[in-house]
Scaffold this motif. Structure first.
Motif, PDB file in Angstrom:
ATOM      1  N   GLU A 259       0.857  -1.184   0.000  1.00  0.00           N
ATOM      2  CA  GLU A 259       0.000   0.000   0.000  1.00  0.00           C
ATOM      3  C   GLU A 259       0.891   1.232   0.000  1.00  0.00           C
ATOM      4  O   GLU A 259       1.746   1.393   0.871  1.00  0.00           O
ATOM      5  CB  GLU A 259      -0.893  -0.016   1.234  1.00  0.00           C
ATOM      6  CG  GLU A 259      -1.860   1.139   1.320  1.00  0.00           C
ATOM      7  CD  GLU A 259      -2.693   1.076   2.598  1.00  0.00           C
ATOM      8  OE1 GLU A 259      -2.910   2.135   3.214  1.00  0.00           O
ATOM      9  OE2 GLU A 259      -3.093  -0.050   2.972  1.00  0.00           O
TER      10      GLU A 259
ATOM     11  N   LEU B 221       1.428   5.672  -1.428  1.00  0.00           N
ATOM     12  CA  LEU B 221       0.910   6.895  -2.030  1.00  0.00           C
ATOM     13  C   LEU B 221       1.468   6.980  -3.445  1.00  0.00           C
ATOM     14  O   LEU B 221       2.687   6.895  -3.639  1.00  0.00           O
ATOM     15  CB  LEU B 221       1.332   8.116  -1.221  1.00  0.00           C
ATOM     16  CG  LEU B 221       0.489   8.455   0.014  1.00  0.00           C
ATOM     17  CD1 LEU B 221       1.162   9.551   0.822  1.00  0.00           C
ATOM     18  CD2 LEU B 221      -0.921   8.871  -0.387  1.00  0.00           C
TER      19      LEU B 221
ATOM     20  N   GLU C  88       2.636  11.590  -8.993  1.00  0.00           N
ATOM     21  CA  GLU C  88       1.690  12.458  -9.703  1.00  0.00           C
ATOM     22  C   GLU C  88       1.159  11.808 -10.972  1.00  0.00           C
ATOM     23  O   GLU C  88      -0.016  11.947 -11.315  1.00  0.00           O
ATOM     24  CB  GLU C  88       2.353  13.789 -10.035  1.00  0.00           C
ATOM     25  CG  GLU C  88       2.600  14.679  -8.822  1.00  0.00           C
ATOM     26  CD  GLU C  88       3.120  16.046  -9.209  1.00  0.00           C
ATOM     27  OE1 GLU C  88       3.062  16.383 -10.412  1.00  0.00           O
ATOM     28  OE2 GLU C  88       3.572  16.774  -8.320  1.00  0.00           O
TER      29      GLU C  88
ATOM     30  N   ARG D 274      -1.354   9.076 -10.049  1.00  0.00           N
ATOM     31  CA  ARG D 274      -2.521   9.740  -9.465  1.00  0.00           C
ATOM     32  C   ARG D 274      -3.397  10.362 -10.558  1.00  0.00           C
ATOM     33  O   ARG D 274      -4.621  10.281 -10.501  1.00  0.00           O
ATOM     34  CB  ARG D 274      -2.065  10.812  -8.470  1.00  0.00           C
ATOM     35  CG  ARG D 274      -3.205  11.409  -7.653  1.00  0.00           C
ATOM     36  CD  ARG D 274      -2.720  12.131  -6.412  1.00  0.00           C
ATOM     37  NE  ARG D 274      -1.845  13.261  -6.739  1.00  0.00           N
ATOM     38  CZ  ARG D 274      -0.588  13.352  -6.367  1.00  0.00           C
ATOM     39  NH1 ARG D 274      -0.010  12.390  -5.667  1.00  0.00           N
ATOM     40  NH2 ARG D 274       0.128  14.411  -6.687  1.00  0.00           N
TER      41      ARG D 274
ATOM     42  N   SER E 198      -7.231  11.902  -5.599  1.00  0.00           N
ATOM     43  CA  SER E 198      -6.848  13.104  -4.864  1.00  0.00           C
ATOM     44  C   SER E 198      -5.471  12.887  -4.249  1.00  0.00           C
ATOM     45  O   SER E 198      -4.935  11.765  -4.245  1.00  0.00           O
ATOM     46  CB  SER E 198      -7.868  13.407  -3.770  1.00  0.00           C
ATOM     47  OG  SER E 198      -7.853  12.392  -2.785  1.00  0.00           O
ATOM     48  N   LYS E 199      -4.900  13.946  -3.689  1.00  0.00           N
ATOM     49  CA  LYS E 199      -3.534  13.899  -3.197  1.00  0.00           C
ATOM     50  C   LYS E 199      -3.328  12.873  -2.091  1.00  0.00           C
ATOM     51  O   LYS E 199      -2.257  12.276  -1.968  1.00  0.00           O
ATOM     52  CB  LYS E 199      -3.118  15.285  -2.699  1.00  0.00           C
ATOM     53  CG  LYS E 199      -1.648  15.410  -2.373  1.00  0.00           C
ATOM     54  CD  LYS E 199      -1.266  16.841  -2.069  1.00  0.00           C
ATOM     55  CE  LYS E 199       0.220  16.954  -1.811  1.00  0.00           C
ATOM     56  NZ  LYS E 199       0.626  18.360  -1.534  1.00  0.00           N
ATOM     57  N   ASN E 200      -4.352  12.634  -1.268  1.00  0.00           N
ATOM     58  CA  ASN E 200      -4.217  11.732  -0.122  1.00  0.00           C
ATOM     59  C   ASN E 200      -4.725  10.311  -0.388  1.00  0.00           C
ATOM     60  O   ASN E 200      -4.678   9.462   0.510  1.00  0.00           O
ATOM     61  CB  ASN E 200      -4.932  12.312   1.093  1.00  0.00           C
ATOM     62  CG  ASN E 200      -4.288  13.604   1.576  1.00  0.00           C
ATOM     63  OD1 ASN E 200      -3.069  13.725   1.574  1.00  0.00           O
ATOM     64  ND2 ASN E 200      -5.111  14.581   1.968  1.00  0.00           N
ATOM     65  N   ASP E 201      -5.213  10.071  -1.594  1.00  0.00           N
ATOM     66  CA  ASP E 201      -5.712   8.732  -1.921  1.00  0.00           C
ATOM     67  C   ASP E 201      -4.547   7.754  -2.071  1.00  0.00           C
ATOM     68  O   ASP E 201      -3.588   8.025  -2.802  1.00  0.00           O
ATOM     69  CB  ASP E 201      -6.510   8.746  -3.224  1.00  0.00           C
ATOM     70  CG  ASP E 201      -7.916   9.293  -3.037  1.00  0.00           C
ATOM     71  OD1 ASP E 201      -8.438   9.196  -1.916  1.00  0.00           O
ATOM     72  OD2 ASP E 201      -8.475   9.831  -4.022  1.00  0.00           O
ATOM     73  N   LYS E 202      -4.638   6.619  -1.408  1.00  0.00           N
ATOM     74  CA  LYS E 202      -3.608   5.596  -1.517  1.00  0.00           C
ATOM     75  C   LYS E 202      -3.986   4.551  -2.569  1.00  0.00           C
ATOM     76  O   LYS E 202      -5.145   4.437  -2.975  1.00  0.00           O
ATOM     77  CB  LYS E 202      -3.378   4.922  -0.163  1.00  0.00           C
ATOM     78  CG  LYS E 202      -2.720   5.818   0.867  1.00  0.00           C
ATOM     79  CD  LYS E 202      -2.380   5.042   2.130  1.00  0.00           C
ATOM     80  CE  LYS E 202      -1.610   5.915   3.113  1.00  0.00           C
ATOM     81  NZ  LYS E 202      -1.213   5.148   4.334  1.00  0.00           N
TER      82      LYS E 202
ATOM     83  N   LYS F 152      -9.527   3.080  -2.479  1.00  0.00           N
ATOM     84  CA  LYS F 152     -10.891   3.474  -2.135  1.00  0.00           C
ATOM     85  C   LYS F 152     -11.945   2.590  -2.799  1.00  0.00           C
ATOM     86  O   LYS F 152     -13.062   2.462  -2.285  1.00  0.00           O
ATOM     87  CB  LYS F 152     -11.133   4.938  -2.494  1.00  0.00           C
ATOM     88  CG  LYS F 152     -11.076   5.269  -3.975  1.00  0.00           C
ATOM     89  CD  LYS F 152     -11.317   6.765  -4.187  1.00  0.00           C
ATOM     90  CE  LYS F 152     -11.284   7.159  -5.643  1.00  0.00           C
ATOM     91  NZ  LYS F 152     -11.533   8.613  -5.825  1.00  0.00           N
TER      92      LYS F 152
END
Length: 242
Positions: free
Chosen positions: A107, A109, A112, A115, A121-125, A150
């Motif tokens: 898991e 982050l 860019e 993503r 979004s910036k905090n979505d893993k 998510k």
């Protein structure tokens, strides 16, 4: 065997004889074909006709030659169609036994680029899944797969060595695939990937860059797959909408 009274040319009958023996496992991939002399005596035909049949099969890619050693049986070439289908399903349809080797599953982050591809979004893993895919225990492809957490919480609890990722997505998370976007290119691959996939210190691979979308237009998977170029070619059908 060969029917000399048939309207089918003898060299074609010899080609069919060799192909049939390959399909039935009499002549195995990577193994030498019987010599021209042996085939001549076995089939009761001229050596020139046997040579013509072998040359035609080399041209087709069914056989290959090694200088001073003779003809060998080529490995099966996989025709890969552009469709949303798991590796496991694809191999099973071809009568091959699929398997996987888990190289990494964690898991993280995303950067860019990932993503943006997955519209996160910036905090979505995401879950990063790196697998070696095999058929009959031979390396076929290396996958670098990026899955939004998510949409697939706790997907790490599933055994992705033995289970199909797409089957888990469909059956455990009720995802309905809609379409995919895919690009294919040939690139030089890393030393690590070349050693794993090709058993060579360097080489090139056919790289697929694929984004899969669900019925709500959400990108639910981005995967970079490096296919063994000796085992794959891609089949595309283009429709003219004009």
């Amino acid at each position: 065997m060969v029917d000399k009274n048939s309207t089918v040319p003898i060299y074609i009958q010899i080609e069919d004889f060799i192909k049939k023996n390959i399909q039935e496992g009499v002549y195995l991939s990577g193994q030498p074909l019987p010599t021209e002399r042996e085939l001549t005596e076995l089939l009761g035909v001229s050596r020139m006709t046997v040579r013509q049949a072998i040359s035609n099969l080399v041209h087709e890619g069914v056989l290959y030659r090694i200088r001073s050693k003779g003809a060998y049986v080529s490995k099966q070439i996989i025709e890969k169609k552009m469709e949303i289908e798991s590796f496991s399903e694809d191999m099973k349809k071809r009568g091959l036994a699929p398997s996987s080797k888990l190289l990494s599953f964690e898991e993280i982050l995303p950067d860019e680029d990932i993503r943006a591809k997955l519209k996160l979004s910036k905090n979505d893993k995401i879950y990063f899944l790196n697998r070696l895919r095999l058929a009959n225990d031979e390396p076929m492809a290396i996958e670098y797969c990026y899955i939004p957490k998510k949409y697939f919480p706790d997907i790490k609890k599933y055994n992705l060595v033995e289970c199909s990722l797409y089957k888990i997505m469909k059956e455990e998370y009720s995802v309905k695939f809609n379409y995919m976007r895919q690009k294919i290119k040939a690139v030089d691959i890393s030393k690590r990937d070349a050693e794993i996939l090709l058993d060579k210190p360097k080489g090139f691979g056919l790289v697929s860059l694929k984004i899969v979308f669900d019925e709500h237009e959400n990108p639910v998977e981005y995967t970079e797959t490096i296919f063994n170029p000796e085992r794959y070619y891609f089949d595309m059908i283009i429709f003219d909408n004009n």
